[in-house]
Design a protein around this motif. Structure first.
Motif, PDB file in Angstrom:
ATOM      1  N   THR B 121       0.851  -1.190   0.000  1.00 47.83           N
ATOM      2  CA  THR B 121       0.000   0.000   0.000  1.00 47.83           C
ATOM      3  C   THR B 121       0.884   1.238   0.000  1.00 47.83           C
ATOM      4  O   THR B 121       2.011   1.217   0.506  1.00 47.83           O
ATOM      5  CB  THR B 121      -0.918   0.048   1.231  1.00 47.83           C
ATOM      6  OG1 THR B 121      -0.126   0.028   2.415  1.00 47.83           O
ATOM      7  CG2 THR B 121      -1.867  -1.142   1.247  1.00 47.83           C
ATOM      8  N   CYS B 124       0.387   5.746   3.147  1.00 46.17           N
ATOM      9  CA  CYS B 124      -0.355   5.476   4.375  1.00 46.17           C
ATOM     10  C   CYS B 124      -0.185   6.646   5.338  1.00 46.17           C
ATOM     11  O   CYS B 124       0.907   7.184   5.483  1.00 46.17           O
ATOM     12  CB  CYS B 124       0.189   4.233   5.061  1.00 46.17           C
ATOM     13  SG  CYS B 124       0.208   2.850   3.953  1.00 46.17           S
ATOM     14  N   SER B 137      -3.883  -0.402   6.500  1.00 43.68           N
ATOM     15  CA  SER B 137      -3.255   0.836   6.035  1.00 43.68           C
ATOM     16  C   SER B 137      -4.364   1.843   5.790  1.00 43.68           C
ATOM     17  O   SER B 137      -5.278   1.579   5.014  1.00 43.68           O
ATOM     18  CB  SER B 137      -2.499   0.606   4.726  1.00 43.68           C
ATOM     19  OG  SER B 137      -1.492  -0.355   4.901  1.00 43.68           O
ATOM     20  N   ILE B 139      -5.520   5.165   4.126  1.00 47.12           N
ATOM     21  CA  ILE B 139      -5.059   5.940   2.975  1.00 47.12           C
ATOM     22  C   ILE B 139      -6.126   6.949   2.566  1.00 47.12           C
ATOM     23  O   ILE B 139      -7.271   6.576   2.346  1.00 47.12           O
ATOM     24  CB  ILE B 139      -4.738   4.985   1.797  1.00 47.12           C
ATOM     25  CG1 ILE B 139      -3.512   4.155   2.179  1.00 47.12           C
ATOM     26  CG2 ILE B 139      -4.484   5.747   0.508  1.00 47.12           C
ATOM     27  CD1 ILE B 139      -3.367   2.898   1.424  1.00 47.12           C
ATOM     28  N   ALA B 158       3.953  -1.745   3.222  1.00 45.94           N
ATOM     29  CA  ALA B 158       3.419  -0.389   3.116  1.00 45.94           C
ATOM     30  C   ALA B 158       4.563   0.601   2.961  1.00 45.94           C
ATOM     31  O   ALA B 158       5.641   0.399   3.528  1.00 45.94           O
ATOM     32  CB  ALA B 158       2.601  -0.044   4.359  1.00 45.94           C
TER      33      ALA B 158
END
Lengths: 265, 334
Positions: B121, B124, B137, B139, B158
């Protein structure tokens, strides 16, 4: 001949993308009719390909993955001067994260066949992860340089490029075939010409689905995505605003006084 | 005794033998996650002449540091770095892997994730564990927050920007293990960073500036942008931007604040001609006093600041500059 593949993405028009909101009750996306356009930095990738073609003997293939309306951005690239267009489109490709997208695009590139350089915009305006270029390279088992802002040496088997980094750049030497993701600094994209649009009418777009690529369903789309969106929240934490009113001069003076009182100017 | 399997990993980064702030910040967050998971924190550091830096990572919270110390690793080399980290991750099977979203980290992270066929990801602004100890995460997107998880594949990866988490206080009495890594000899050798060139940035650096003036699409054109730049100069502030301003070509990518740009926490933030998109606003959560200038009274930016001016920024900014100069002159004469 230098075989170039340009990967492009149809994204919600950034000028209207703020209309896409999270419904605070249903926690789903409220999509208003935001049109799809060619991702801005993909225009720089396309421009890089066109400039290479002007200087070297080159062939440009454009590749995109998306719903059928994404064909319009492929058509736009053909009008800009690409030689052939491919659209990977299938219900099964829907809901793909960056990895599943890169995997599917890489399979498309393999099926197109020979390639020397794969060009991508550094990031898309909607997801802006910057993952897809490097992950295409990993699937194709070739090197990648991201954030390319200048081609220093090109034309041969080994290229030298400047890759943007914090307050400077890396000078990178890379052997073809390779993926390059390009930044806005690389060039100024040209605009569509009328003759280009006329010529593009004769160029074809090949559409491939999951069967043409010969991929198992679990490797693409949402099923092939390691990550999923598990929740959506609308944001609640806010400051309490004081709107300063009056004439323009009064507003400016009041603001300066308040900031002075707060000790921040 | 903490269990040694399924560790939380941080890929640290050094430039000119200086470990970056984001690496320490991620170690701090990794400690919290590891405590909840009942496991340890392991850090990978690659560079040249960096043994002492490995000690700093232990003081910051690492239980174990995998140290690649060789001239070939002095600066980021995609092929060798990816090879070392992917191979080690396959042996050690970390549960979580955190990487700073620097230019090198942003290239390295997807290479590692694809090499391990796992999920990653980006951008974050928070990392936490759900009731099943799965990493969430957070976002920003679409005016809200997405929770993204990687339910099956491991590690859960992440990337996080500098300034999202705070640096832990170093504890020199902490002990930890330093494990030297071998540099792989057999590599395809298809890519090489020949050199890293630094260019001195102009103006006040964003991350440490006490005052930040940020401009957006409302500037309208280069002339309007120039007014915002003048306001920044008058206040001796750093000039920041939103993505639309960067896309218009009025300013460089380096000035972009927010999710995919820089995180700032100034005493004073003034947002001019911008609509308060979350992707930008998450970069300023640490600001003490916030001001917005926007001609649309209904703009969501006014829900996120302390003082609002509803006005055309191209008309208002020059007047504000004059008033600030008057105020400054008064200060001098008193």
């Amino acid at each position: 001949m230098l075989k170039i593949v340009v990967c492009v993405k149809a994204v919600p028009d950034p000028k209207e993308a703020h209309k896409i909101k999270i419904d605070p009750v249903t926690k789903t996306l409220m999509r208003s009719d935001v049109p799809l356009v060619l991702n801005l930095m993909d225009k720089n990738a396309m421009e890089a390909a066109l400039q290479l073609k002007e200087q070297l003997d080159a062939h440009i293939t454009v590749l995109s993955m998306g719903p059928p309306p994404a064909g319009n951005v492929v058509k736009e690239c053909l009008a800009l001067g690409a030689d052939h267009g491919y659209l990977l489109t299938d219900q099964a490709f829907g809901g793909a994260d960056a990895y599943a997208t890169a995997y599917t695009l890489a399979q498309g590139i393999e099926k197109i066949g020979e390639y020397d350089v794969v060009l991508c915009g550094m990031a898309s305006s909607d997801g802006s992860t910057e993952w897809v270029g490097p992950q295409i390279a990993t699937v194709l088992k070739i090197p990648v340089v991201t954030r390319v802002k200048e081609l220093v040496e090109y034309g041969g088997q080994w290229w030298q490029v400047k890759a943007g980094m914090e307050n400077g750049y890396r000078l990178v030497r890379v052997k073809l075939p390779a993926v390059l993701t390009v930044s806005r600094e690389l060039n100024t994209p040209r605009t569509l010409s009328f003759s280009g649009i006329i010529k593009a009418r004769k160029k074809e777009i090949t559409a491939w689905g999951i069967n043409q690529l010969g991929l198992p369903e679990e490797s693409v789309g949402q099923k092939g995505s390691p990550t999923i969106v598990s929740d959506l929240d609308s944001l609640t934490s806010r400051r309490t605003v004081e709107i300063i009113s009056g004439t323009r001069e009064e507003k400016a003076e009041q603001l300066v006084n308040k900031l002075a009182d707060a000790g921040v100017i | 005794m903490k269990k040694q399997d399924s560790p939380v990993w941080v890929i640290a980064e050094q430039i000119d033998c200086q470990v970056l702030a984001v690496s320490f910040q991620l170690i701090g967050q990794a400690r919290k996650l590891a405590a909840e998971l009942g496991t340890c924190v392991e850090v990978v550091l690659l560079g040249d002449n960096i043994s002492e830096q490995a000690r700093q990572l232990i003081a910051a919270g690492a239980d174990k540091v995998y140290l690649g110390n060789a001239p070939d690793l002095a600066f980021y080399q995609p092929e060798i770095y990816t090879e070392i980290i992917v191979k080690l991750a396959k042996e050690r099977r970390p549960e979580i892997m955190l990487i700073g979203s620097t230019s090198a980290g942003t290239e390295l992270a997807p290479l590692i994730a694809a090499g391990l066929e796992t999920g990653l990801t980006a951008h974050c602004i928070d990392l936490l564990l759900d009731e099943n100890k799965i990493l969430i995460s957070k976002i920003p997107a679409y005016g809200g927050l997405l929770s993204i998880i990687c339910p099956e594949k491991r590690p859960q990866m992440a990337t996080i920007a500098t300034g999202v988490f705070t640096s832990p206080h170093p504890d020199e009495s902490r002990t930890g293990e330093i494990v030297p890594l071998k540099v792989p000899a057999e590599l395809p050798g298809r890519i090489q960073t020949l050199k890293v060139v630094r260019e001195e940035p102009e103006g006040v650096p964003l991350e440490s500036a006490p005052i930040v003036v940020a401009g957006g699409a409302g500037a309208g054109d280069r002339k309007g942008w120039g007014m915002i730049a003048d306001l920044a100069q008058t206040l001796n502030a750093a000039l920041g931007s939103t993505r639309p301003a960067v896309d218009e070509g009025w300013t460089e990518l380096e000035t972009m604040i927010g999710q995919s740009g820089k995180m700032v926490s100034p005493e004073l933030y003034i947002g001019v001609g911008l609509s308060g998109e979350l992707q930008h606003m998450v970069g300023i959560v640490g600001a003490k006093v916030m001001v917005a200038v926007n001609n649309d009274a209904k703009s969501q930016v006014f829900e996120q600041v302390d003082y609002g001016i509803v006005d055309d920024c191209r008309e208002f900014v020059p007047v504000l500059i004059e008033k600030i100069k008057e105020y400054r002159e008064k200060l001098v004469t008193c």
